[in-house]
Design an enzyme around this catalytic site. Structure first.
Site, PDB file in Angstrom:
ATOM      1  N   HIS A  45     -85.170  56.991  60.100  1.00 24.72           N
ATOM      2  CA  HIS A  45     -84.546  55.682  59.899  1.00 24.72           C
ATOM      3  C   HIS A  45     -83.250  55.608  60.699  1.00 24.72           C
ATOM      4  CE1 HIS A  45     -83.611  51.867  57.917  1.00 24.72           C
ATOM      5  NE2 HIS A  45     -82.366  52.291  57.995  1.00 24.72           N
ATOM      6  N   ASN A  85     -83.928  43.876  69.485  1.00 24.04           N
ATOM      7  CA  ASN A  85     -82.915  42.969  68.941  1.00 24.04           C
ATOM      8  C   ASN A  85     -81.932  43.774  68.108  1.00 24.04           C
ATOM      9  OD1 ASN A  85     -84.023  40.549  70.008  1.00 24.04           O
ATOM     10  ND2 ASN A  85     -85.625  40.636  68.462  1.00 24.04           N
ATOM     11  N   GLY A  91     -80.892  38.092  66.309  1.00 31.83           N
ATOM     12  CA  GLY A  91     -81.940  37.772  65.342  1.00 31.83           C
ATOM     13  C   GLY A  91     -82.683  38.983  64.811  1.00 31.83           C
ATOM     14  N   HIS A  98     -86.355  49.245  66.439  1.00 24.28           N
ATOM     15  CA  HIS A  98     -87.714  49.005  66.937  1.00 24.28           C
ATOM     16  C   HIS A  98     -87.652  48.390  68.320  1.00 24.28           C
ATOM     17  CE1 HIS A  98     -86.478  45.484  64.539  1.00 24.28           C
ATOM     18  NE2 HIS A  98     -87.181  44.738  65.358  1.00 24.28           N
TER      19      HIS A  98
HETATM   20  P1  5GP Z   1     -86.940  41.681  64.861  1.00 24.91           P
HETATM   21  O1  5GP Z   1     -86.916  40.195  64.653  1.00 24.91           O
HETATM   22  O2  5GP Z   1     -86.161  42.409  63.794  1.00 24.91           O
HETATM   23  O3  5GP Z   1     -86.603  42.111  66.256  1.00 24.91           O
HETATM   24  O4  5GP Z   1     -88.459  42.096  64.742  1.00 24.91           O
HETATM   25  C1  5GP Z   1     -89.114  42.330  63.554  1.00 24.91           C
HETATM   26  C2  5GP Z   1     -90.592  42.169  63.868  1.00 24.91           C
HETATM   27  O5  5GP Z   1     -91.319  42.733  62.801  1.00 24.91           O
HETATM   28  C3  5GP Z   1     -91.022  40.710  63.982  1.00 24.91           C
HETATM   29  O6  5GP Z   1     -91.601  40.490  65.278  1.00 24.91           O
HETATM   30  C4  5GP Z   1     -92.050  40.557  62.861  1.00 24.91           C
HETATM   31  O7  5GP Z   1     -93.148  39.729  63.212  1.00 24.91           O
HETATM   32  C5  5GP Z   1     -92.488  41.978  62.593  1.00 24.91           C
HETATM   33  N1  5GP Z   1     -92.897  42.220  61.224  1.00 24.91           N
HETATM   34  C6  5GP Z   1     -92.228  41.845  60.101  1.00 24.91           C
HETATM   35  N2  5GP Z   1     -92.893  42.263  59.002  1.00 24.91           N
HETATM   36  C7  5GP Z   1     -93.999  42.917  59.452  1.00 24.91           C
HETATM   37  C8  5GP Z   1     -95.088  43.577  58.785  1.00 24.91           C
HETATM   38  O8  5GP Z   1     -95.170  43.661  57.564  1.00 24.91           O
HETATM   39  N3  5GP Z   1     -96.047  44.134  59.574  1.00 24.91           N
HETATM   40  C9  5GP Z   1     -95.998  44.061  60.943  1.00 24.91           C
HETATM   41  N4  5GP Z   1     -97.001  44.630  61.610  1.00 24.91           N
HETATM   42  N5  5GP Z   1     -94.986  43.462  61.599  1.00 24.91           N
HETATM   43  C10 5GP Z   1     -94.007  42.898  60.864  1.00 24.91           C
HETATM   44 ZN    ZN Z   2     -86.387  52.456  57.888  1.00 24.71          ZN
END
Ligand code: 5GP
Ligand code: ZN
Length: 111
Positions: A45, A85, A91, A98
């Site tokens: 993490h 991000n 956002g 990730h």
């Molecule tokens: P961020 O907006 O933090 O850069 O990206 C988070 C990403 O995680 C988003 O693109 C969102 O669609 C994805 N995401 C959120 N919850 C889940 C989930 O439960 N499973 C999967 N496979 N993707 C998720």
């Molecule tokens: Zn984590």
């Protein structure tokens, strides 16, 4: 820990696995923004890019090796984008580092 991606790594929340090794897990984004949209995450993490340090940057280097391997296996020879991000202005919604791999079509060139 109440972290969505730690739960995905643990298998408590199902995901579509693309790649896994001892350090890294990769899976398909649930809400794809491109024909190919994969998330690559460290099993450890780490909150965001802001938390990358000399102690854990070797994991990030390994993630980029994995990204290149996944891109080859997914047939992204015409190119792809890697996005991480970090923080509110970007956002970031999940506070576990990730890297998005986006490809499979010509991507919008706007920020
Ligand atoms: P961020 O907006 O933090 O850069 O990206 C988070 C990403 O995680 C988003 O693109 C969102 O669609 C994805 N995401 C959120 N919850 C889940 C989930 O439960 N499973 C999967 N496979 N993707 C998720
Ligand atoms: Zn984590």
């Amino acid at each position: 820990m109440n972290c969505l991606f730690c739960k995905i790594i643990a298998g408590d929340i199902p995901s579509t696995k693309v790649y896994e090794d001892e350090l890294v897990y990769a899976f398909r984004d649930i809400n794809p923004q491109a024909p190919t949209h994969i998330l690559v995450i460290p099993k450890a993490h780490i909150e965001s890019v802001n938390a990358v340090s000399a102690d854990n940057s070797s994991i990030v280097a390994h993630i980029f090796e994995v990204i290149a391997k996944i891109a080859r296996e997914e047939g992204l020879e015409n190119g792809y984008r890697v996005v991480s991000n970090c923080g509110d202005h970007a956002g970031q919604t999940v506070h576990h580092l990730h890297f998005h791999i986006l490809g499979g079509a010509e991507l919008n060139t706007q920020m």
